[in-house]
Design a protein around this motif. Structure first.
Motif, short mmCIF file in Angstrom:
data_model
loop_
_atom_site.label_atom_id
_atom_site.label_comp_id
_atom_site.label_asym_id
_atom_site.label_seq_id
_atom_site.Cartn_x
_atom_site.Cartn_y
_atom_site.Cartn_z
N ARG A 12 37.07 137.08 -10.45
CA ARG A 12 37.16 135.94 -9.54
C ARG A 12 38.09 136.25 -8.38
NH1 ARG A 12 38.49 130.59 -12.67
NH2 ARG A 12 38.17 129.82 -10.56
N ALA A 13 39.27 136.81 -8.69
CA ALA A 13 40.23 137.17 -7.65
C ALA A 13 39.65 138.22 -6.71
CB ALA A 13 41.52 137.66 -8.28
N LEU A 14 38.98 139.20 -7.28
CA LEU A 14 38.37 140.26 -6.47
C LEU A 14 37.28 139.70 -5.55
CD1 LEU A 14 38.51 143.35 -6.10
CD2 LEU A 14 36.65 143.50 -7.75
N ARG A 15 36.47 138.79 -6.06
CA ARG A 15 35.42 138.18 -5.24
C ARG A 15 36.00 137.41 -4.07
NH1 ARG A 15 30.10 136.57 -8.09
NH2 ARG A 15 29.98 138.06 -9.78
N VAL A 16 37.08 136.67 -4.30
CA VAL A 16 37.69 135.89 -3.22
C VAL A 16 38.27 136.81 -2.16
CG1 VAL A 16 39.54 134.28 -2.66
CG2 VAL A 16 38.10 133.87 -4.65
N ILE A 17 39.02 137.82 -2.57
CA ILE A 17 39.67 138.73 -1.62
C ILE A 17 38.64 139.50 -0.80
CG2 ILE A 17 41.12 140.79 -1.44
CD1 ILE A 17 42.65 139.67 -3.92
N VAL A 18 37.70 140.12 -1.48
CA VAL A 18 36.69 140.93 -0.77
C VAL A 18 35.78 140.04 0.07
CG1 VAL A 18 34.72 142.46 -1.10
CG2 VAL A 18 36.78 142.80 -2.44
N GLY A 19 35.42 138.87 -0.46
CA GLY A 19 34.57 137.96 0.29
C GLY A 19 35.21 137.49 1.59
N LEU A 20 36.49 137.15 1.53
CA LEU A 20 37.19 136.73 2.76
C LEU A 20 37.30 137.87 3.76
CD1 LEU A 20 40.00 134.45 1.29
CD2 LEU A 20 37.96 133.75 2.57
N ALA A 21 37.51 139.08 3.26
CA ALA A 21 37.57 140.24 4.15
C ALA A 21 36.22 140.48 4.84
CB ALA A 21 37.99 141.48 3.37
N VAL A 22 35.14 140.32 4.11
CA VAL A 22 33.81 140.52 4.69
C VAL A 22 33.49 139.41 5.69
CG1 VAL A 22 31.33 140.61 4.17
CG2 VAL A 22 32.95 141.86 2.74
N VAL A 23 33.89 138.18 5.40
CA VAL A 23 33.69 137.09 6.36
C VAL A 23 34.42 137.39 7.66
CG1 VAL A 23 34.23 134.68 6.86
CG2 VAL A 23 33.24 135.29 4.66
N ALA A 24 35.68 137.81 7.57
CA ALA A 24 36.46 138.13 8.77
C ALA A 24 35.82 139.28 9.54
CB ALA A 24 37.89 138.48 8.38
N TRP A 25 35.38 140.31 8.83
CA TRP A 25 34.74 141.45 9.49
C TRP A 25 33.45 141.03 10.18
CZ3 TRP A 25 29.98 143.66 7.98
CH2 TRP A 25 29.62 144.78 8.70
#
Length: 69
Positions: A12-25
């Motif tokens: 869950r933590a990994l999904r949130v962190i990576v997902g937010l990074a991909v949204v920003a990118w």
């Protein structure tokens, strides 16, 4: 709740962190229609991390044992 969590805490933590990074990118680097499509897809990953439920995992029968909740 109407659903059973099927994503472990570490994922869950990994999904949130990576997902937010991909949204920003997607918003900053891609822009336009493709940026919107990628950002919305990544937002779905962030939501599955926040709620702890992944519909795709549920369709294939993924369940957590009591130690991973």
């Amino acid at each position: 709740m109407f659903y059973v969590k099927n994503v472990p805490t570490w994922e869950r933590a990994l999904r949130v962190i990576v997902g937010l990074a991909v949204v920003a990118w997607a918003v900053l680097a891609l822009g336009g229609l493709w940026g919107t499509v990628v950002a919305l897809s990544a937002a779905g990953i962030v939501l599955s991390g926040l709620f702890g439920f992944c519909p795709a995992c549920a369709m294939v029968g993924r369940k957590l044992d009591k130690a991973n909740r």
